[in-house]
Design a protein around this motif. Structure first.
Motif, PDB file in Angstrom:
ATOM      1  N   TRP A 206       0.963  -1.228   0.005  1.00 33.77           N
ATOM      2  CA  TRP A 206       0.005   0.167   0.095  1.00 33.77           C
ATOM      3  C   TRP A 206       0.851   1.161  -0.181  1.00 33.77           C
ATOM      4  O   TRP A 206       0.646   2.039  -0.858  1.00 33.77           O
ATOM      5  CB  TRP A 206      -0.834   0.000   0.990  1.00 33.77           C
ATOM      6  N   VAL A 207       1.859   1.376   0.910  1.00 33.20           N
ATOM      7  CA  VAL A 207       2.932   2.515   0.895  1.00 33.20           C
ATOM      8  C   VAL A 207       3.598   2.737  -0.348  1.00 33.20           C
ATOM      9  O   VAL A 207       3.614   3.752  -0.868  1.00 33.20           O
ATOM     10  CB  VAL A 207       3.780   2.533   2.096  1.00 33.20           C
ATOM     11  N   MET A 208       4.020   1.433  -0.875  1.00 33.12           N
ATOM     12  CA  MET A 208       4.849   1.597  -2.104  1.00 33.12           C
ATOM     13  C   MET A 208       3.743   2.059  -3.430  1.00 33.12           C
ATOM     14  O   MET A 208       4.380   2.941  -4.410  1.00 33.12           O
ATOM     15  CB  MET A 208       5.439   0.103  -2.638  1.00 33.12           C
ATOM     16  N   ARG A 209       2.690   1.623  -3.200  1.00 33.10           N
ATOM     17  CA  ARG A 209       1.687   2.178  -4.226  1.00 33.10           C
ATOM     18  C   ARG A 209       1.554   3.500  -4.204  1.00 33.10           C
ATOM     19  O   ARG A 209       1.264   4.201  -5.065  1.00 33.10           O
ATOM     20  CB  ARG A 209       0.362   1.410  -4.114  1.00 33.10           C
ATOM     21  N   GLU A 210       1.202   4.099  -3.056  1.00 38.34           N
ATOM     22  CA  GLU A 210       1.130   5.589  -2.641  1.00 38.34           C
ATOM     23  C   GLU A 210       2.525   6.303  -3.381  1.00 38.34           C
ATOM     24  O   GLU A 210       2.166   7.474  -4.050  1.00 38.34           O
ATOM     25  CB  GLU A 210       1.065   5.792  -1.077  1.00 38.34           C
ATOM     26  N   LEU A 211       3.395   5.686  -3.383  1.00 41.35           N
ATOM     27  CA  LEU A 211       4.794   6.260  -3.537  1.00 41.35           C
ATOM     28  C   LEU A 211       4.575   6.237  -5.403  1.00 41.35           C
ATOM     29  O   LEU A 211       4.995   7.528  -5.754  1.00 41.35           O
ATOM     30  CB  LEU A 211       5.945   5.824  -3.036  1.00 41.35           C
TER      31      LEU A 211
END
Length: 272
Positions: A206-211
């Motif tokens: 999820w965090v990587m997708r946000e980035l």
């Protein structure tokens, strides 16, 4: 989209990725990279570009050279041959490290490791502050940025927790916040979810997708092929130290041209 890999990066007969990007497009430019350990060739004439704002995923079996390739980019491993340019500056050329400031290089190229590598005696916020303070950022400013970054990865409430009080997914998200603290131009991810359970994996992805949605340039080694398909602009399949096939994820993961790529994907699907 500008294609972030050159024809030199491909095995003979590969039909994808035959156009090199313009020099200004690439944050990372790798040419003819070679690396051996104890006489065993781990990387063999690898060439790859990572354009600004793009996400390049490196896939392949364990032991194929993926992590070594990633570690060569910020000179955690010293290549034997080839050239590496980062943000327009040559940092390695034909067996010689020509970068005069490794600390600056590693601020430009942040890295998130498989095993987190947090300092166990520091809290989450202190882990995120540390590199900033060592780089000369005033402590108050470092604290403010650390809090902002922990909030960004969904961990504002865990700032005072030590690593042994956090789950694996939380520790990896702190590691991502730490990597972002010095405002890198590109982030390297080395199998960031391989030691996590499914729930923690979802948190980190999820965090990587946000980035990715924010336009962060990323080069990642991953075994999460559905994630690679979803977020990547380019996928390179590495096997035996060579890039066997590279191209858009729909082609490499959906319509691979090379028999070795097809065999790898079949094995992956059978294991799911």
């Amino acid at each position: 989209m500008t294609e972030p890999v050159t024809a030199a990066a491909q095995a003979p007969g590969t039909t994808t990725g035959t156009t090199a990007p313009r020099p200004t497009d690439a944050v990372i430019r790798i040419r003819d990279l070679g690396k051996s350990f104890d006489g065993r060739r781990v990387l063999d004439d690898v060439s790859l570009d990572v354009p600004r704002g793009r996400i390049v995923s490196i896939i392949g079996q364990s032991g194929g050279g993926k992590t070594t390739l990633l570690r060569c980019v910020n000179l955690l491993e010293r290549p034997d041959t080839g050239t590496i340019e980062v943000a327009g500056e040559t940092v390695h050329s034909d067996g010689r490290i020509v970068c005069r400031d490794l600390a600056r290089l590693r601020r430009t190229v942040g890295m998130v490791f498989q095993r987190f590598h947090l300092f166990p005696h520091l809290t989450a916020v202190e882990n995120v502050m540390l590199a900033q303070v060592k780089a000369g950022v005033p402590e108050r400013q470092a604290l403010e940025r650390a809090v902002v970054l922990l909030r960004r990865v969904g961990l504002a409430h865990r700032g005072l927790a030590h690593p042994d009080q956090m789950s694996g997914g939380e520790q990896q998200r702190v590691a991502i916040a730490r990597a972002l603290a010095l405002k890198p131009e590109v982030l390297l991810f080395d199998e960031p979810t391989s030691s996590l359970d499914p729930e923690a994996t979802r948190e980190v992805l999820w965090v990587m997708r946000e980035l990715a949605e924010e336009g962060m340039t990323m080069m990642l080694v991953t075994h999460e092929l559905p994630f690679a398909r979803e977020v990547s602009d380019w996928v390179a399949f590495v096997d035996g130290g060579r890039i066997i096939e590279a191209g858009p994820p729909a082609e490499v993961l959906g319509r691979p041209q090379q028999a070795r790529t097809r065999a790898f994907l079949t094995t992956y699907e059978s294991a799911e």
